[in-house]
Design a protein around this motif. Structure first.
Motif, mmCIF file in Angstrom:
data_model
loop_
_atom_site.group_PDB
_atom_site.id
_atom_site.type_symbol
_atom_site.label_atom_id
_atom_site.label_comp_id
_atom_site.label_asym_id
_atom_site.label_seq_id
_atom_site.Cartn_x
_atom_site.Cartn_y
_atom_site.Cartn_z
ATOM 1 N N PHE A 319 0.839 -1.192 0.000
ATOM 2 C CA PHE A 319 0.000 0.000 0.000
ATOM 3 C C PHE A 319 0.877 1.247 0.000
ATOM 4 O O PHE A 319 1.704 1.425 0.896
ATOM 5 N N PRO A 320 0.699 2.150 -0.979
ATOM 6 C CA PRO A 320 1.472 3.406 -0.951
ATOM 7 C C PRO A 320 0.939 4.321 0.148
ATOM 8 O O PRO A 320 -0.166 4.141 0.679
ATOM 9 N N GLU A 321 1.712 5.313 0.487
ATOM 10 C CA GLU A 321 1.341 6.235 1.560
ATOM 11 C C GLU A 321 0.090 7.025 1.210
ATOM 12 O O GLU A 321 -0.630 7.481 2.111
ATOM 13 N N SER A 322 -0.182 7.192 -0.091
ATOM 14 C CA SER A 322 -1.352 7.962 -0.494
ATOM 15 C C SER A 322 -2.660 7.290 -0.099
ATOM 16 O O SER A 322 -3.711 7.949 -0.066
ATOM 17 N N GLN A 323 -2.657 5.996 0.204
ATOM 18 C CA GLN A 323 -3.871 5.294 0.606
ATOM 19 C C GLN A 323 -4.143 5.392 2.107
ATOM 20 O O GLN A 323 -5.113 4.829 2.599
ATOM 21 N N PHE A 324 -3.287 6.081 2.827
ATOM 22 C CA PHE A 324 -3.508 6.328 4.245
ATOM 23 C C PHE A 324 -4.113 7.730 4.375
ATOM 24 O O PHE A 324 -3.512 8.716 3.961
ATOM 25 N N ILE A 325 -5.313 7.815 4.970
ATOM 26 C CA ILE A 325 -6.074 9.060 5.022
ATOM 27 C C ILE A 325 -5.776 9.784 6.335
ATOM 28 O O ILE A 325 -5.871 9.205 7.423
ATOM 29 N N TYR A 326 -5.420 11.075 6.198
ATOM 30 C CA TYR A 326 -5.087 11.874 7.377
ATOM 31 C C TYR A 326 -6.300 12.659 7.854
ATOM 32 O O TYR A 326 -7.030 13.258 7.044
#
Length: 489
Positions: A319-326
């Motif tokens: 999973f790339p970091e862009s798929q982690f929602i802040y």
């Protein structure tokens, strides 16, 4: 009736021979002689010669010989001197005659050691100033890139510093002796060599292996080929006509992203124009470079390095970091599995915060194989202190204007480096970083002279010399504005 060749009858005397008539009007060397003033070298090197002893070859002649070496991509200085009596155009360019004494090839190597890098740097700056005076430099947009230069050393000269076999190599023992003598003198390079202290290498390979022939060259693997000894040249090009405004040589294994600030400052110093946009490839698109450009009022049109890393993670099925929602309200991240990552620590040096899940959560997650390759730990994320600003800068780097500049950069930079291969860029003529820097300056000078001849307006030498001396004197006072003095040319 068919004619037959007769044996040539050599004349005892040749009268009325004039090399001026033997060189055609549109010859490249004639145009170089009209555009470039080589007499400045007298004032730059006069302090490096004594008052007694043998009379040296005139410095302008030596500088012209080095320019011929690069312009015609001659393999060696010995070959240059061997070919010189056969070339009437070269003799004319040097101000020699048919019966003039040809200098020994060692004159060039001695002059390089005597003059150092500084003379060639000033020569490069003078040509850039001429390009500015001729309207060939806009100054607002700077294109940057780097290229590897193969060192003049064989891979057979590479030895392992940690192995015992190195002591069987006499060349390594001699190298070790020289390095010890250099360390005793506090590692201060001689001024005439023009070298400077560089930061220590981070590459593990080059910390262990060293070439006994050229210790400053780095072992670098390019693509799928074999590892070879290289240097790396970094180049800044103006966006108007492709004039090279900044160039610097460094170790072959260094990260080129660290040279961006140096190229920007050199461009601004050499052209007296403020950079408004800098364009580079993804290797320069680091967080530090984005913030540095923003803090200096420069728009950074560079592919985001983080996106390249995310693509690599996708290829590794992670999973790339862009798929982690802040979530800005709770200051937490939500992972693809729905788990929460909270702030754990603050990296002061990196100016970033680290986010992790609670202990044991990642180990029990069903998506662990798609999230991390760590055997014991879990997935961690880092968020910069100025992350909101960083996101805006990265978004601007993905805009249509930035993408267009990136495509133009590929044309400019690849064309510049491709042209430089005609003048021997891909292979170093000499050994040692400061000597490779001299070669790099000469190549850039030749390329800029070609642009000056092709697109510049004819300028009187006196006017150009006046502009350069005026610029140098006012720069010392820190009050120079180029447009104010452009009327002199």
């Amino acid at each position: 009736m068919m004619g037959h060749d007769k044996p040539p009858q050599h004349s005892l005397f040749y009268t009325g021979i004039n090399l001026e008539k033997r060189v055609r009007r549109e010859h490249i060397l004639r145009r170089v002689a009209q555009s470039v003033d080589f007499e400045f070298v007298y004032g730059e090197v006069k302090e490096r010669y004594g008052y007694n002893g043998n009379v040296s070859v005139a410095p302008p002649v030596i500088l012209k010989l080095m320019l011929l070496l690069v312009l015609y991509n001659v393999r060696s200085e010995r070959e240059l001197m061997a070919t010189l009596p056969e070339r009437l155009d070269w003799l004319w360019f040097l101000g020699l005659d048919l019966d003039s004494e040809i200098p020994d090839h060692s004159v060039l190597s001695k002059a390089r050691k005597r003059w150092g890098v500084e003379l060639f740097r000033k020569f490069f700056e003078r040509i850039v100033w001429q390009c500015v005076a001729n309207g060939l430099v806009d100054g607002s947009k700077l294109f940057c890139d780097s290229s590897l230069v193969q060192a003049d050393a064989s891979c057979n000269s590479v030895v392992d510093r940690q192995g015992l076999r190195r002591y069987l190599n006499p060349a390594y023992r001699e190298l070790e002796k020289r390095l010890e003598e250099q360390s005793k003198s506090n590692n201060q390079p001689e001024e005439k060599d023009g070298s400077r202290d560089d930061p220590p290498r981070q590459n593990v390979v080059n910390q262990r292996f060293i070439s006994t022939t050229d210790p400053e060259a780095s072992v670098v693997r390019k693509g799928q080929g074999k590892a070879k000894l290289h240097y790396q040249t970094h180049r800044g090009i103006d966006g108007a006509y492709g004039v090279i405004t900044a160039t610097v040589v460094g170790p072959g294994d260094e990260n080129e992203a660290h040279r961006l600030r140096e190229l920007i400052e050199a461009h601004q110093e050499h052209t007296d124009h403020q950079v408004e946009v800098v364009v580079a490839d993804s290797k320069y698109g680091t967080t530090a470079n984005f913030f540095d450009c923003h803090d200096h009022g420069i728009a950074a049109h560079m592919p985001v390095l983080k996106q390249t890393q995310d693509q690599q993670e996708r290829r590794r099925k992670i999973f790339p970091e862009s798929q982690f929602i802040y979530d800005p309200h709770s200051d937490t991240y939500k992972c693809p599995a729905g788990q929460t990552l909270t702030k754990r620590k603050h990296w002061v040096e990196r100016k970033a915060f680290e986010y992790v899940t609670a202990k044991g959560v990642c180990q029990q997650c069903s998506l662990r194989a798609q999230c991390t390759q760590s055997e014991s730990g879990g997935r961690t994320l880092k968020r910069h202190e100025r992350q909101e600003l960083l996101d805006r800068l990265r978004a601007h780097a993905r805009s249509a204007v930035a993408r267009r500049d990136i495509r133009v950069r590929q044309h400019f930079m690849e064309g510049s480096f491709a042209q430089a291969t005609r003048f021997g860029l891909k292979r170093a003529h000499w050994r040692g970083q400061w000597r490779v820097q001299i070669q790099d300056y000469l190549i850039a000078i030749v390329q800029n002279i070609e642009l000056l001849i092709a697109h510049g307006r004819p300028q009187p030498r006196v006017a150009v010399a006046l502009l350069i001396s005026l610029k140098k004197s006012v720069l010392r006072a820190g009050e120079f504005r180029f447009g104010r003095y452009q009327s002199f040319c």
